[in-house]
Scaffold this motif. Structure first.
Motif, short mmCIF file in Angstrom:
data_model
loop_
_atom_site.label_atom_id
_atom_site.label_comp_id
_atom_site.label_asym_id
_atom_site.label_seq_id
_atom_site.Cartn_x
_atom_site.Cartn_y
_atom_site.Cartn_z
N VAL A 323 0.83 -1.20 0.00
CA VAL A 323 0.00 0.00 0.00
C VAL A 323 0.87 1.25 0.00
O VAL A 323 0.57 2.24 -0.68
N GLN A 324 1.95 1.24 0.76
CA GLN A 324 2.85 2.40 0.79
C GLN A 324 3.45 2.65 -0.60
O GLN A 324 3.61 3.80 -1.03
N LYS A 325 3.75 1.58 -1.32
CA LYS A 325 4.29 1.73 -2.67
C LYS A 325 3.28 2.43 -3.57
O LYS A 325 3.64 3.32 -4.35
N GLN A 326 2.00 2.06 -3.42
CA GLN A 326 0.96 2.73 -4.19
C GLN A 326 0.88 4.21 -3.81
O GLN A 326 0.67 5.07 -4.67
N ARG A 327 1.00 4.48 -2.53
CA ARG A 327 0.92 5.87 -2.07
C ARG A 327 1.95 6.75 -2.76
O ARG A 327 1.69 7.90 -3.10
N LEU A 328 3.15 6.23 -2.95
CA LEU A 328 4.26 7.04 -3.42
C LEU A 328 4.38 7.10 -4.94
O LEU A 328 5.36 7.64 -5.46
N VAL A 329 3.40 6.56 -5.65
CA VAL A 329 3.35 6.78 -7.09
C VAL A 329 2.77 8.17 -7.30
O VAL A 329 1.62 8.43 -6.96
N THR A 330 3.56 9.09 -7.82
CA THR A 330 3.18 10.50 -7.86
C THR A 330 3.16 11.02 -9.30
O THR A 330 4.12 11.67 -9.74
N PRO A 331 2.07 10.75 -10.03
CA PRO A 331 1.97 11.28 -11.39
C PRO A 331 2.12 12.79 -11.40
O PRO A 331 1.70 13.47 -10.48
N ARG A 332 2.67 13.29 -12.47
CA ARG A 332 2.83 14.74 -12.59
C ARG A 332 1.48 15.43 -12.48
O ARG A 332 0.47 14.92 -12.93
N THR A 333 1.50 16.63 -11.94
CA THR A 333 0.27 17.40 -11.79
C THR A 333 0.09 18.41 -12.90
O THR A 333 -0.85 19.18 -12.91
N GLY A 334 1.02 18.47 -13.82
CA GLY A 334 0.94 19.43 -14.91
C GLY A 334 2.17 19.30 -15.77
O GLY A 334 2.84 18.26 -15.78
N SER A 335 2.54 20.36 -16.46
CA SER A 335 3.68 20.32 -17.36
C SER A 335 5.01 20.42 -16.63
O SER A 335 6.06 20.13 -17.18
N PHE A 336 4.96 20.81 -15.36
CA PHE A 336 6.20 20.97 -14.59
C PHE A 336 6.79 19.60 -14.28
O PHE A 336 6.15 18.76 -13.65
N LYS A 337 7.99 19.33 -14.71
CA LYS A 337 8.56 17.99 -14.66
C LYS A 337 8.85 17.51 -13.24
O LYS A 337 8.82 16.31 -12.97
N GLY A 338 9.12 18.40 -12.33
CA GLY A 338 9.61 17.96 -11.02
C GLY A 338 8.58 17.81 -9.93
O GLY A 338 8.93 17.56 -8.79
N ALA A 339 7.27 17.98 -10.24
CA ALA A 339 6.25 17.93 -9.19
C ALA A 339 5.20 16.89 -9.51
O ALA A 339 4.68 16.85 -10.63
N GLY A 340 4.87 16.05 -8.54
CA GLY A 340 3.82 15.06 -8.71
C GLY A 340 3.08 14.85 -7.41
O GLY A 340 3.59 15.16 -6.33
N TYR A 341 1.85 14.31 -7.51
CA TYR A 341 1.02 14.11 -6.32
C TYR A 341 0.49 12.68 -6.32
O TYR A 341 -0.06 12.21 -7.31
#
Length: 416
Positions: A323-341
Motif C-alpha cells: 500500500v505504501q508503494k501505491q501511495r508514493l506513485v506521484t503522477p505529474r500534476t501538470g507540465s512541470f517535470k519535477g512535481a507530482g502528487y
C-alpha cells in the motif's frame, strides 16, 4: 471569483499547498491541473529522485547562509515569524527561530510553539484510510457512494481518486457563499455535511482520473469514510493509530477552536475587507480532515520520515509495503517535470511530503529519501509574496543552499 476566495481554496487545499485554504487549508497544492497523467506515471515504482549532490552539512558557514536566506525571505515577504529545522543523520541539526510570534507584544518566535499546519492534515487523513485499506476494511477502488450518499458522480469516483486529487468534484472552499460565511464569522463552526453542501451544489468538473485538481472536498469525504468504517471520530482514530504509535504527543486534530499554548499568533489578509487580522482564535473546523490539525516542529520532524517510508520510528510498519508503494506513485500534476502528487502526498524534486496553509499559518514538512534529510518550516502568515505562498519561497531558498540538486520549487498558479 475574488483573489481572496481563490487563496482560501488553495489553503484549505494546498497549500500542496491547505496544507494552503487552496489552500486556506492549504492546507493545498497550488499547481495547475494537468491533463491525464501518462501511463508510465500511473503505476509502478515511485519516480526516482533527480540526480544531485548530497545535502550540505550545516557547518557554521552553511548555517550562516541559511540564517541570511531566512532573514532575506522574511524581509521581502513581510513574514513576522519563522521556525526552521533541518536534520540529516550523521550531521549536526539546524534549528532556528526568527522574528516574532506576536506582533502586538513583540514575543519572540520559538521552536517549541504549537502551530496550525493546514493541508498537512491531508497526510494524516489519507494515512488513516490507507491503514484501513491495508486491513481490507475498505478498498481503494471502492466507489465513495458505498460509504457516503449524495455525492455527485459518487458511483464512479473511487476512494483512490479522492486521495490523489483526481475526483473531479468541486472544491467547497472555492464557493463564494462559503467564503462569505467563513469571513463574516471566522469563529463559527462548520460540520462536514455543511462543507459538502457547498461543493455538491456545483456540477462535477471532469470525469474521475482525467485531471488533477486539488480539492478539500475529497478529504472531507475520506474523513467520513474513516469514521464510518472505524467507528471512531477522525481525531480519535488518528491519535490512537498514528500519533501515539509515532510518539507525536504534541499533534492533534482539534474539536473546535482550541489551540494549545504556547502558540504563535497568525496573520492573514483572508478577511472580508482584505485587511490584516490575527487569526489565532479562528475556528479551523471548515478545514476538518483537509486542514485543521495542529503540531510542533519536533513532532513534524518525526512525521516527515514516518509518512514518507510508512514506518513508525521504532521500525514497525504504519502501512504495509504494498500500500505504501501505491501511495508514493506521484503522477505529474501538470507540465512541470519535477512535481507530482500521489495518495495524500507530493514529490517535488525528490522531496516527499506536504505543505499546509490556513489563514495566518503556513507549514512545510518534507523528506529527501536519498540522504534521509528532514526539512520543516513553520510560518505565522499565509499572505502571498509575488503570487507564491511564503512557505514555498522559503523552502526554495533553503534547499538551494542545502540540496542544490533537489531544489523545492513548487510552481503555483492562481485561479479567479
Amino acid at each position: 471569483m475574488s483573489k481572496s476566495s481563490a487563496r482560501l481554496r488553495r489553503g484549505v487545499a494546498v497549500a500542496i499547498t491547505v496544507g494552503t485554504l487552496t489552500a486556506l487549508l492549504t492546507a493545498g497544492p497550488g499547481w495547475a491541473a494537468p491533463a491525464s497523467a501518462p501511463a508510465a506515471l500511473t503505476a509502478g515504482s515511485p519516480r526516482p529522485s533527480p540526480p544531485g549532490p548530497v545535502v550540505r552539512a550545516p557547518t557554521p558557514g552553511v548555517a550562516r547562509q541559511l540564517d541570511a536566506a531566512v532573514q532575506r525571505v522574511m524581509r521581502e515577504a513581510n513574514i513576522p515569524g519563522v521556525t526552521v529545522g533541518i536534520w540529516t543523520p550523521g550531521q549536526p541539526g539546524y534549528v532556528r527561530s526568527f522574528g516574532v510570534a506576536d506582533k502586538s507584544t513583540g514575543r519572540k518566535m520559538a521552536p517549541g510553539m504549537y502551530m496550525r499546519i493546514g493541508s498537512e492534515t491531508k497526510t494524516f487523513t489519507v494515512t488513516a484510510l490507507l491503514q484501513l485499506a491495508d486491513q481490507k476494511k475498505v478498498g481503494l477502488d471502492d466507489p465513495i457512494a458505498r460509504y457516503v450518499g449524495g455525492v455527485p458522480n459518487g458511483h464512479r469516483i473511487t476512494l483512490r481518486r479522492l486521495a490523489d486529487m483526481r475526483s473531479g468534484l468541486f472544491n467547497y472552499s472555492e464557493d463564494p457563499a462559503f467564503f462569505k460565511a467563513l469571513t463574516s464569522n471566522p469563529q463559527r463552526s462548520f460540520t462536514p455535511q455543511q462543507l459538502l453542501a457547498y461543493s455538491f451544489g456545483h456540477p462535477v468538473l471532469f470525469q474521475p482520473g482525467q485531471q488533477f485538481s486539488y480539492c478539500n472536498t475529497n478529504l472531507v469525504l475520506l474523513g467520513l469514510v474513516v469514521e464510518k468504517v472505524s467507528g471512531q471520530r477522525l481525531g480519535d482514530y488518528i491519535r490512537q493509530h498514528i500519533l501515539d504509535p509515532a510518539g507525536m504527543t504534541h499533534t492533534l486534530l482539534p474539536n473546535g477552536d482550541e489551540f494549545p499554548t504556547p502558540h504563535a499568533q497568525g496573520y492573514t489578509t483572508q478577511t472580508a475587507d482584505g485587511k490584516e487580522a490575527d487569526s489565532a482564535d479562528w475556528n479551523p473546523s471548515w478545514g476538518w480532515a483537509a486542514g485543521a490539525m495542529i503540531s510542533t516542529l519536533q513532532d513534524l520532524r518525526t512525521w516527515a520520515p514516518t509518512v514518507a517510508t510508512g514506518r513508525f520510528p521504532d521500525g514497525r510498519r504504519m502501512i504495509g509495503a504494498a500500500v505504501q508503494k501505491q501511495r508514493l506513485v506521484t503522477p505529474r500534476t501538470g507540465s512541470f517535470k519535477g512535481a507530482g502528487y500521489g495518495l495524500g502526498i507530493f514529490d517535488v524534486q525528490g522531496w516527499i511530503g506536504h505543505n499546509g496553509s490556513l489563514p495566518g499559518y503556513e507549514s512545510l514538512t518534507v523528506y529527501l529519501p536519498s540522504t534521509r534529510t528532514v526539512l520543516v518550516a513553520l510560518l505565522n502568515t499565509d499572505t502571498d509574496y509575488r503570487s507564491q505562498e511564503p512557505s514555498t519561497v522559503l523552502g526554495e531558498a533553503l534547499t538551494r543552499i542545502i540540496s542544490p540538486g533537489h531544489v523545492y520549487n513548487l510552481p503555483v498558479t492562481r485561479a479567479g
